[in-house]
Structure formats: structure tokens, C-alpha cells
Design a protein around this motif. Structure first.
Motif, short mmCIF file in Angstrom:
data_model
loop_
_atom_site.label_atom_id
_atom_site.label_comp_id
_atom_site.label_asym_id
_atom_site.label_seq_id
_atom_site.Cartn_x
_atom_site.Cartn_y
_atom_site.Cartn_z
N GLN A 1 0.66 -1.14 0.07
CA GLN A 1 -0.07 -0.11 0.05
C GLN A 1 0.85 1.38 0.16
OE1 GLN A 1 -3.03 0.01 2.99
NE2 GLN A 1 -2.57 2.44 3.49
N THR A 2 1.68 1.18 0.93
CA THR A 2 2.86 2.40 0.82
C THR A 2 3.40 2.70 -0.57
OG1 THR A 2 3.18 1.95 3.23
CG2 THR A 2 4.97 3.32 1.88
N LEU A 3 3.93 1.67 -1.03
CA LEU A 3 4.66 1.78 -2.63
C LEU A 3 3.48 2.23 -3.63
CD1 LEU A 3 7.06 0.54 -1.29
CD2 LEU A 3 7.22 -0.86 -3.35
N GLN A 4 2.40 1.51 -3.46
CA GLN A 4 1.33 2.02 -4.61
C GLN A 4 0.81 3.51 -4.23
OE1 GLN A 4 -2.00 -0.69 -4.29
NE2 GLN A 4 -2.10 -0.62 -6.72
N GLN A 5 0.74 3.83 -2.95
CA GLN A 5 0.43 5.34 -2.89
C GLN A 5 1.52 6.33 -3.28
OE1 GLN A 5 -0.64 5.31 1.21
NE2 GLN A 5 -2.86 4.80 0.82
N ALA A 6 2.84 5.88 -3.19
CA ALA A 6 4.10 6.66 -3.78
C ALA A 6 4.09 6.64 -5.07
CB ALA A 6 5.15 6.45 -2.94
N GLY A 7 3.30 5.85 -5.89
CA GLY A 7 3.41 5.78 -7.33
C GLY A 7 4.41 4.46 -7.86
#
Length: 389
Positions: free
Chosen positions: A199-205
């Protein structure tokens, strides 16, 4: 006390936060004071030593920490300027609020500055995380630790080795109490709320698959001036990280100071790899999720040495010394300095499955703040009673 009320003429405990690690340490202390019987009144003072509105707001929410009662809004500056400015702004607050004591945590400039003001004004100082020593006087934090402990009236320690350090420095044993680690109180209280790394990576693109690699992934933080302020040290560190990323994907949470120096020294090409994720500083719950899921951590942070030990995640500390020796002796921490060969060997050992598994140190059980409240409240009440007779 029969009526279970805090005396109306005994002031609150002024609790000082100045920089990000202080928030994690203070949150469980404030909860423990509130839950104590009688409840201990508190005054939360943010010096503003490190201030990022978005990050601070996230920390308050993540840690379920009340917003500060007072913000001194000191801002950045040299060590001397910052320490002096905290003292200048804190003294009139002390006169106006008349706290029963001032509680400081850790080793940032605000910790020492507020302790110095209290010593001059004869207000009791309580130091949480006392007695930790790297024995490296080139570290500004070491000076802050040593001097704050000399000024403190009540000292709470995270590990037993701290008591030996304090005894060598002439601090009476009756002023010191071993309570455990409040940083671990926060970790254990919040682990269930940690954000998944994907989730953290996805939100950062970024592609979340990077943290699902069969090899696992590593987390990196770098911020100490000794590692990031000279190109001669920073370039080899980034080169060995780039090399490591070919073996295991790396997630770097980049401190603004580090990012700025990478750009200033023209070193950005060293981290241009699809297997390197460059993130801005992360919120507490994002970082906790990243750490908990990591195969290994490379860092020069003091707090991460403790958190990885509590999580059972192997940590390579990019420093020649540590003020938290228990993380090396009992935990998952290995000191590798900034030497690329030692870093390579450490990474290789972990990836071969031979990294430290460690164990959780004594009293790192999530109840350190309760022990502080149980000790400090009667100490303050006894002092108050004695002063009235």
C-alpha cells in the motif's frame, strides 16, 4: 491518596517534544499518566526544533497523540543557535506554568536546552532514556545525553548497561530506575495499525510487486552528517547500496538532508535502478509496516536499531559505534560503519540466512510508560508533601 485527586497546588508534568523520535516516546507516557490513579496532569510542549506541518499532523494521528498545548516554534539553526533559542523561549513558559517537573526524552537539542533552563530555575528534571552512551564525543547527541543526565533529578533507563555508565559519571543509584523502552511501547501498541508495504509503495506511485520479491526487500535510512555531508563518504555508501539492490530490492526513505546532498554532489545516478525505491520521509505507520516486513534494514538511526530488534529483523547499522549496545549484544543489530566491504559481508550473511535472529531485551514489553508513571507520581507527591511541612 484517599481522594485519588492530584493536588490542586501541584503543577502539571511539562512533557517536551522537539523532533520526530520524541513523539514516539512521549505518546505512551502521556497515556500512562492519564490512566494512572490519580491521573497525572500534563502539559505537552513542542519546541518546534524539527517542524514539518504535514509530517507532524500525521504523527499526531498515527500515534493517537494530543496536539501540543504550546508550540515554541523555534525552527532550525546551528546547534548553538537552536539550543539557545529553545532556552530563551522556554524560560518564560516555565515561569508562567509552574510545572511540578519537566520530563524530557532522548538526546535532541531541545532535551538539553530545557534541562538547562530547569537546572537554573530549580525545577526538577526527569530524563527518559537516560544513560545511553556511544562514547563518541564527536556526536552532538552524546553531549546532550551526558549533560542532561548530570542535570536530571530522576532518570529512567532502557537497558541495564546504562546504569554502569551513570555510576561511572557519579550519578547516585537512587536517582535511577530501570523501566524498559517506551519506543517499544509505541511499536507494540501500533503494530496492528501498520500500513502494508504494498500500500505504501502504491500510494507513492511505485510498483508494489517490488516488496513481494522472492528474496524479500531491504529498508534503508541515512541521515547522520558523518555519512551524508561529505561526498567521499556518501558516494561509496550509495554505490554499495546500488550493488546490494541487484541482490534484493531496496526501499529508501530519504531524509531531506540526504536528498539535498545527493543532488548537490551529483550522485543521483547511483540510485537510478528499477530495484531502488526512493520515498520521502514516511509516516510512523508506513515506516512500521515497511520495517516489519523487511528481510534486512540498513540505517544510521538510533531508533531503528531498537525497532528492528523488537521486530526480529536483521539490521546493519552504518555507524562505527552505538549508544544502544543491547541491540548488538542481544538483538538483531550489527555495526558495519561506512565501509563498503563490511556492508557487503553483512548483507551476504543475512541473505544466506545467517543474520542475527536476536531476542527481545528485558522489559521491552510495552509497559515501560506504566512503570514510569507508577514511579514518578509518588515521587512527585512525596516531594510535594515534604515541601508543605
Amino acid at each position: 491518596m484517599a481522594d485519588k485527586q492530584w493536588p490542586s497546588d501541584l503543577g502539571p508534568v511539562a512533557c517536551i517534544v522537539g523532533a520526530r523520535p520524541n513523539f514516539m516516546k512521549m505518546a505512551p507516557i502521556l497515556r500512562a499518566f492519564s490512566a494512572h490513579c490519580p491521573a497525572v496532569p500534563t502539559l505537552l510542549v513542542h519546541t518546534g526544533q524539527h517542524y514539518d506541518k504535514d509530517m507532524n499532523d500525521r504523527l499526531f494521528v498515527d500515534l493517537r497523540l494530543p496536539h501540543p498545548d504550546i508550540n515554541l516554534e523555534v525552527g532550525s539553526g546551528t546547534h548553538a543557535v537552536q539550543t539557545a533559542e529553545v532556552m530563551r523561549r522556554f524560560e518564560p513558559l516555565l515561569d508562567a506554568q509552574r510545572p511540578s517537573c519537566v520530563l524530557v526524552v532522548g538526546d535532541v537539542n531541545s532535551t538539553l536546552a530545557c534541562a538547562l533552563v530547569c537546572a537554573k530555575k530549580q525545577v526538577p528534571v526527569v530524563h527518559v532514556e537516560a544513560g545511553l552512551r556511544s562514547h563518541d564525543r564527536a556526536m552532538p547527541e552524546e553531549i546532550n545525553r551526558v549533560l542532561t543526565d548530570q542535570l536530571a533529578d530522576r532518570l529512567y533507563t532502557t537497558e541495564r548497561s546504562a546504569h554502569d555508565n551513570l555510576a561511572r559519571e557519579g550519578i547516585a543509584a537512587e536517582r535511577v530506575s530501570f523501566v524498559g523502552n517506551v519506543m517499544i511501547d509505541s511499536l507494540l501498541a501500533n503494530r496492528q495499525f501498520a500500513h502494508p508495504p504494498t500500500q505504501t509503495l502504491q500510494q507513492a506511485g511505485f510498483d508494489p510487486a517490488l516488496v513481494s520479491d522472492p528474496q524479500g526487500y531491504g529498508v534503508v535510512t541515512l541521515h547522520r552528517p558523518s555519512n551524508v555531508d561529505q561526498v567521499e563518504t556518501l558516494a561509496p555508501l550509495l554505490a554499495v547500496l546500488s550493488e546490494t539492490a541487484q541482490r534484493i530490492p531496496l526501499v529508501l526513505a530519504l531524509h531531506p538532508r540526504t536528498r539535498g546532498n545527493i543532488e548537490r554532489f551529483g550522485l543521483a545516478h547511483l540510485l537510478c535502478s528499477p530495484r531502488v525505491v526512493l520515498l520521502p520521509p514516511q509516516g510512523y505507520l508506513e515506516m512500521l509496516g515497511l520495517l516489519a516486513g523487511a528481510r534486512l534494514v540498513l540505517s544510521d538511526s538510533g531508533g531503528l536499531q531498537e525497532e528492528t530488534t523488537a521486530l526480529g529483523v536483521p539490521c546493519l547499522t552504518l555507524r562505527a559505534n552505538t549508544e544502544r549496545p543491547i541491540t548488538v549484544d542481544q538483538g538483531t543489530n550489527t555495526l558495519v560503519g561506512s565501509d563498503p566491504l563490511a556492508i557487503r559481508q553483512g548483507v551476504d550473511q543475512i541473505l544466506r540466512g545467517a543474520g542475527k535472529s536476536g531476542r527481545v531485551p528485558e522489559l521491552w514489553d510495552g509497559r515501560a510508560a506504566e512503570r514510569i508513571a507508577a514511579d514518578l507520581a509518588p515521587w512527585l507527591l512525596a516531594r510535594h508533601s515534604a515541601s508543605r511541612h
